[in-house]
Design an enzyme around this catalytic site. Structure first.
Site, mmCIF file in Angstrom:
data_model
loop_
_atom_site.group_PDB
_atom_site.id
_atom_site.type_symbol
_atom_site.label_atom_id
_atom_site.label_comp_id
_atom_site.label_asym_id
_atom_site.label_seq_id
_atom_site.Cartn_x
_atom_site.Cartn_y
_atom_site.Cartn_z
ATOM 1 N N SER A 159 26.829 -26.221 -5.882
ATOM 2 C CA SER A 159 25.830 -26.317 -7.070
ATOM 3 C C SER A 159 24.912 -27.616 -6.833
ATOM 4 O O SER A 159 25.408 -28.675 -6.371
ATOM 5 C CB SER A 159 26.598 -26.912 -8.191
ATOM 6 N N HIS B 171 22.186 -21.166 -8.360
ATOM 7 C CA HIS B 171 22.764 -20.596 -7.243
ATOM 8 C C HIS B 171 21.909 -19.532 -6.840
ATOM 9 O O HIS B 171 22.043 -18.588 -7.558
ATOM 10 C CB HIS B 171 24.374 -19.918 -7.686
ATOM 11 N N HIS C 210 32.115 -17.853 -7.858
ATOM 12 C CA HIS C 210 33.113 -18.434 -8.462
ATOM 13 C C HIS C 210 34.027 -17.864 -9.169
ATOM 14 O O HIS C 210 33.781 -16.823 -10.188
ATOM 15 C CB HIS C 210 32.295 -19.663 -9.593
ATOM 16 N N TYR D 3 35.487 -18.350 -12.000
ATOM 17 C CA TYR D 3 35.093 -18.261 -13.740
ATOM 18 C C TYR D 3 34.173 -17.240 -14.054
ATOM 19 O O TYR D 3 34.113 -16.973 -15.008
ATOM 20 C CB TYR D 3 34.832 -19.915 -14.104
ATOM 21 N N GLU D 4 33.684 -16.889 -12.782
ATOM 22 C CA GLU D 4 32.295 -15.809 -13.220
ATOM 23 C C GLU D 4 32.859 -14.607 -13.591
ATOM 24 O O GLU D 4 32.318 -13.409 -14.000
ATOM 25 C CB GLU D 4 31.484 -15.678 -12.093
ATOM 26 N N ALA E 296 30.017 -29.768 -5.969
ATOM 27 C CA ALA E 296 30.188 -30.841 -7.048
ATOM 28 C C ALA E 296 31.228 -30.970 -7.663
ATOM 29 O O ALA E 296 31.978 -30.147 -7.869
ATOM 30 C CB ALA E 296 28.829 -30.620 -8.016
ATOM 31 N N MET F 221 35.426 -26.730 -9.467
ATOM 32 C CA MET F 221 35.852 -25.062 -9.674
ATOM 33 C C MET F 221 35.814 -24.242 -8.432
ATOM 34 O O MET F 221 35.578 -22.883 -8.693
ATOM 35 C CB MET F 221 35.136 -24.886 -10.896
ATOM 36 N N SER F 222 35.859 -25.010 -7.347
ATOM 37 C CA SER F 222 35.340 -24.038 -6.230
ATOM 38 C C SER F 222 36.420 -24.392 -4.839
ATOM 39 O O SER F 222 37.356 -24.956 -5.131
ATOM 40 C CB SER F 222 33.937 -23.916 -5.785
ATOM 41 N N ASN G 167 30.202 -36.823 -11.668
ATOM 42 C CA ASN G 167 30.488 -37.453 -12.974
ATOM 43 C C ASN G 167 31.599 -38.022 -12.748
ATOM 44 O O ASN G 167 32.497 -37.676 -11.921
ATOM 45 C CB ASN G 167 30.422 -36.385 -14.104
ATOM 46 N N HIS H 163 26.183 -29.276 -17.199
ATOM 47 C CA HIS H 163 25.532 -28.539 -15.984
ATOM 48 C C HIS H 163 24.382 -29.227 -15.367
ATOM 49 O O HIS H 163 24.401 -29.110 -14.130
ATOM 50 C CB HIS H 163 25.661 -27.144 -16.329
HETATM 51 N N1 HPA Z 1 35.258 -30.946 -13.397
HETATM 52 C C1 HPA Z 1 35.264 -29.830 -12.838
HETATM 53 N N2 HPA Z 1 34.306 -29.398 -11.941
HETATM 54 C C2 HPA Z 1 33.116 -30.034 -12.141
HETATM 55 C C3 HPA Z 1 33.377 -31.327 -12.484
HETATM 56 C C4 HPA Z 1 34.269 -31.790 -13.252
HETATM 57 O O1 HPA Z 1 34.143 -32.999 -13.863
HETATM 58 N N3 HPA Z 1 31.933 -31.954 -12.081
HETATM 59 C C5 HPA Z 1 31.261 -31.046 -11.391
HETATM 60 N N4 HPA Z 1 32.203 -29.828 -11.286
#
Ligand code: HPA
Length: 271
Positions: free
Chosen positions: A28, A59, A81, A83-84, A111, A209-210, A233, A246
């Site tokens: 991402s 993406h 992903h 989650y998609e 990320a 998540m990847s 973050n 996001h």
């Molecule tokens: N959690 C899960 N996935 C992420 C995060 C997070 O804090 N930041 C970027 N992708």
């Protein structure tokens, strides 16, 4: 599945001039590295037989073949992903195809949220180990013995020599960098404060998540792997009134991307 991988690789082989040696997955907001590839050949996911189509904003969804750091590479600009809604066979489909195209090395980026209290937003982390917290395993089901063993050892997944070289490049370029453990979860929710604390208790430094599914499949088929997270973050926010969006994840990834690219291109030169 074996026939599907072959069919897809055959289709791609007709469009490219050189066999790739290295596969790269751009996370991402990290697609910028793709623009550095020389003499690029672009193939949209939507044009590739058996490929799923990426749905997430930011993406762009294409393979880029060409030269980077003096090597032939194939980069995924956009990944699939869990989650998609794709099942793991499709999340990891492109990594299987990369191997069929000749790539025996994989570079993955993502990320991630940082749980290690020393990590700050915008930091880079070399992944030196991972925790698979996904609810479905990409190797579940009948093993394809032509590709790898039924019960892969996972004690040396991230190639030590690549980690050493990446550390050297970071140092030479005054880029401060961490090493740590990435935990991969399904998403699409980010973690609750309790979940971030739990993951920290597990020993993880960053979460996303990847990456874990693709890395497992790449390792299963014997690829040498390098992984890097951009900490977009922090799990404990300095200002508790703020939340993670996001947009913020993508913006921070975009800002840090040149540093990550510098390290990855330097590593490719020495692979
Ligand atoms: N959690 C899960 N996935 C992420 C995060 C997070 O804090 N930041 C970027 N992708």
């Amino acid at each position: 599945m074996l026939n599907k991988y072959k069919e897809t690789a055959d289709f791609i082989n007709l469009k490219i001039k050189h066999q790739p040696e290295i596969g790269i997955i751009l996370g991402s907001g990290l697609g910028g590295l793709g623009n550095k590839i020389k003499n690029p050949i672009f193939i949209k996911y939507s044009d590739i037989p058996n490929f799923p189509v990426s749905t997430v904003e930011g993406h762009s969804g294409q393979l880029i073949f060409g030269e980077l750091g003096g090597k032939q590479v194939v980069a995924m600009q956009g990944r699939f992903h869990y989650y998609e809604g794709y099942d793991m066979k499709f999340v990891t489909f492109p990594v299987r195809v990369m191997k069929f195209l000749g790539a025996d090395k994989l570079i993955v980026s993502n990320a991630a949220g940082g749980m290690n209290p020393k990590f700050r937003q915008g930091d880079l982390m070399i992944i030196n180990d991972h925790i698979n917290n996904f609810p479905e395993h990409p190797l579940r089901g009948k093993n394809i013995d032509e590709l790898g063993v039924r019960f892969p050892d996972m004690s040396k997944v991230y190639h030590a020599e690549y980690i050493r070289i990446a550390e050297e490049i970071a140092k030479a370029n005054n880029i401060s960098i961490h090493q740590g453990i990435y935990i991969g979860s399904s998403g699409p929710t980010l973690e609750t404060p309790a979940e971030y604390r739990l993951f920290r208790t597990f020993g993880a430094d960053a979460t996303g998540m990847s990456t874990v599914p693709e890395v497992i499949v790449a390792h299963h088929q014997g690829m040498k792997i390098f992984g890097m997270s951009v900490i977009t973050n922090e799990s404990v926010r300095e200002n508790p009134d703020e939340i993670t969006t996001h947009e913020e994840v993508q913006d921070v990834a975009g800002l840090v991307e040149p540093k990550m690219t510098k390290i990855i291109v330097g590593l490719i030169e020495r692979m």
